[in-house]
Write a protein that holds these residues in place. Sequence first.
Motif, PDB file in Angstrom:
ATOM      1  N   UNK A 125       0.958  -1.163   0.143  1.00  0.00           N
ATOM      2  CA  UNK A 125      -0.080   0.027   0.278  1.00  0.00           C
ATOM      3  C   UNK A 125       0.905   1.217  -0.067  1.00  0.00           C
ATOM      4  N   UNK A 126       1.835   1.300   0.783  1.00  0.00           N
ATOM      5  CA  UNK A 126       2.751   2.375   0.733  1.00  0.00           C
ATOM      6  C   UNK A 126       3.407   2.610  -0.473  1.00  0.00           C
ATOM      7  N   UNK A 127       3.720   1.398  -0.926  1.00  0.00           N
ATOM      8  CA  UNK A 127       4.591   1.526  -2.348  1.00  0.00           C
ATOM      9  C   UNK A 127       3.450   2.052  -3.393  1.00  0.00           C
ATOM     10  N   UNK A 128       2.373   1.692  -3.392  1.00  0.00           N
ATOM     11  CA  UNK A 128       1.441   2.156  -4.581  1.00  0.00           C
ATOM     12  C   UNK A 128       0.983   3.610  -4.258  1.00  0.00           C
ATOM     13  N   UNK A 129       1.265   4.226  -3.150  1.00  0.00           N
ATOM     14  CA  UNK A 129       0.833   5.511  -2.919  1.00  0.00           C
ATOM     15  C   UNK A 129       2.299   6.520  -3.379  1.00  0.00           C
ATOM     16  N   UNK A 130       3.367   5.828  -3.082  1.00  0.00           N
ATOM     17  CA  UNK A 130       4.814   6.647  -3.437  1.00  0.00           C
ATOM     18  C   UNK A 130       4.737   6.412  -4.974  1.00  0.00           C
ATOM     19  N   UNK A 131       4.496   5.423  -5.653  1.00  0.00           N
ATOM     20  CA  UNK A 131       4.460   5.191  -7.103  1.00  0.00           C
ATOM     21  C   UNK A 131       3.721   6.464  -7.587  1.00  0.00           C
ATOM     22  N   UNK A 132       2.255   6.428  -7.198  1.00  0.00           N
ATOM     23  CA  UNK A 132       1.442   7.360  -7.706  1.00  0.00           C
ATOM     24  C   UNK A 132       1.910   8.852  -7.566  1.00  0.00           C
ATOM     25  N   UNK A 133       2.448   9.270  -6.372  1.00  0.00           N
ATOM     26  CA  UNK A 133       2.826  10.435  -6.046  1.00  0.00           C
ATOM     27  C   UNK A 133       4.209  10.803  -6.958  1.00  0.00           C
ATOM     28  N   UNK A 134       5.145   9.853  -7.249  1.00  0.00           N
ATOM     29  CA  UNK A 134       6.258  10.174  -7.821  1.00  0.00           C
ATOM     30  C   UNK A 134       5.962  10.156  -9.482  1.00  0.00           C
ATOM     31  N   UNK A 135       5.186   9.422  -9.676  1.00  0.00           N
ATOM     32  CA  UNK A 135       4.547   9.399 -11.343  1.00  0.00           C
ATOM     33  C   UNK A 135       3.959  10.860 -11.632  1.00  0.00           C
ATOM     34  N   UNK A 136       3.402  11.478 -10.577  1.00  0.00           N
ATOM     35  CA  UNK A 136       2.799  12.811 -10.837  1.00  0.00           C
ATOM     36  C   UNK A 136       3.946  13.855 -10.792  1.00  0.00           C
ATOM     37  N   UNK A 137       5.116  13.678 -10.112  1.00  0.00           N
ATOM     38  CA  UNK A 137       5.970  14.422 -10.334  1.00  0.00           C
ATOM     39  C   UNK A 137       6.894  14.260 -11.344  1.00  0.00           C
ATOM     40  N   UNK A 138       7.089  12.953 -11.995  1.00  0.00           N
ATOM     41  CA  UNK A 138       8.035  12.775 -13.004  1.00  0.00           C
ATOM     42  C   UNK A 138       7.202  13.474 -14.389  1.00  0.00           C
ATOM     43  N   UNK A 139       5.770  13.230 -14.057  1.00  0.00           N
ATOM     44  CA  UNK A 139       5.160  13.951 -15.500  1.00  0.00           C
ATOM     45  C   UNK A 139       5.400  15.442 -15.456  1.00  0.00           C
ATOM     46  N   UNK A 140       5.387  16.063 -14.237  1.00  0.00           N
ATOM     47  CA  UNK A 140       5.369  17.475 -14.457  1.00  0.00           C
ATOM     48  C   UNK A 140       6.812  17.691 -14.565  1.00  0.00           C
ATOM     49  N   UNK A 141       7.995  16.945 -14.440  1.00  0.00           N
ATOM     50  CA  UNK A 141       9.301  17.089 -14.664  1.00  0.00           C
ATOM     51  C   UNK A 141       9.505  17.044 -16.051  1.00  0.00           C
ATOM     52  N   UNK A 142       8.832  16.136 -16.592  1.00  0.00           N
ATOM     53  CA  UNK A 142       9.139  15.536 -18.084  1.00  0.00           C
ATOM     54  C   UNK A 142       8.322  16.953 -18.878  1.00  0.00           C
ATOM     55  N   UNK A 143       7.470  17.614 -18.566  1.00  0.00           N
ATOM     56  CA  UNK A 143       6.934  18.496 -19.113  1.00  0.00           C
ATOM     57  C   UNK A 143       7.621  19.780 -19.014  1.00  0.00           C
TER      58      UNK A 143
END
Length: 152
Positions: A125-143
């Motif tokens: 559960x912690x991993x899923x939350x972390x993956x979700x949050x970091x995916x959002x950060x990665x998408x912003x960084x890619x943009x």
Amino acid sequence: MNVYGQLEDLLGRIFGHTLSVQQAYVAESEFKNISVNDMHIIAAIGMRTSRNMSSIAKKMGVTVGTLTIAINSLVKKGYVHRVRSEKDRRVVLISLSEKGERAYIYQQGFHEMLRKLLQHEISLEQCEILVSALTKVEQKMMKKSSGADVDS
């Protein structure tokens, strides 16, 4: 310092520690004559495939010119083969040699070690939350890296 500053510092430290551990992992192997960045290039090329320089450069987030310097070194050290495409002689195809494939497999061992560490230290559960949050950060960084306007 607020929690976002703490998170920023923590991510920076984790990145630094991961790089140090990975450098030590490579240094204690038969592949000590290449860098961690070289290992990342080998991983981007992949096993039993040929890729053009542009696709590898895009995957790595570098220019073709920058990649060319690293590929030249990997060719000289026997990790990579470089050939011209039969279909279009302008296209240079890159593939791993037998030695490069061994380095790829070794690099995968490092990533397996990281996965086991994560599985031991955090719940699913912690991993899923972390993956979700970091995916959002990665998408912003890619943009942001592509020059798109990103909210601060």
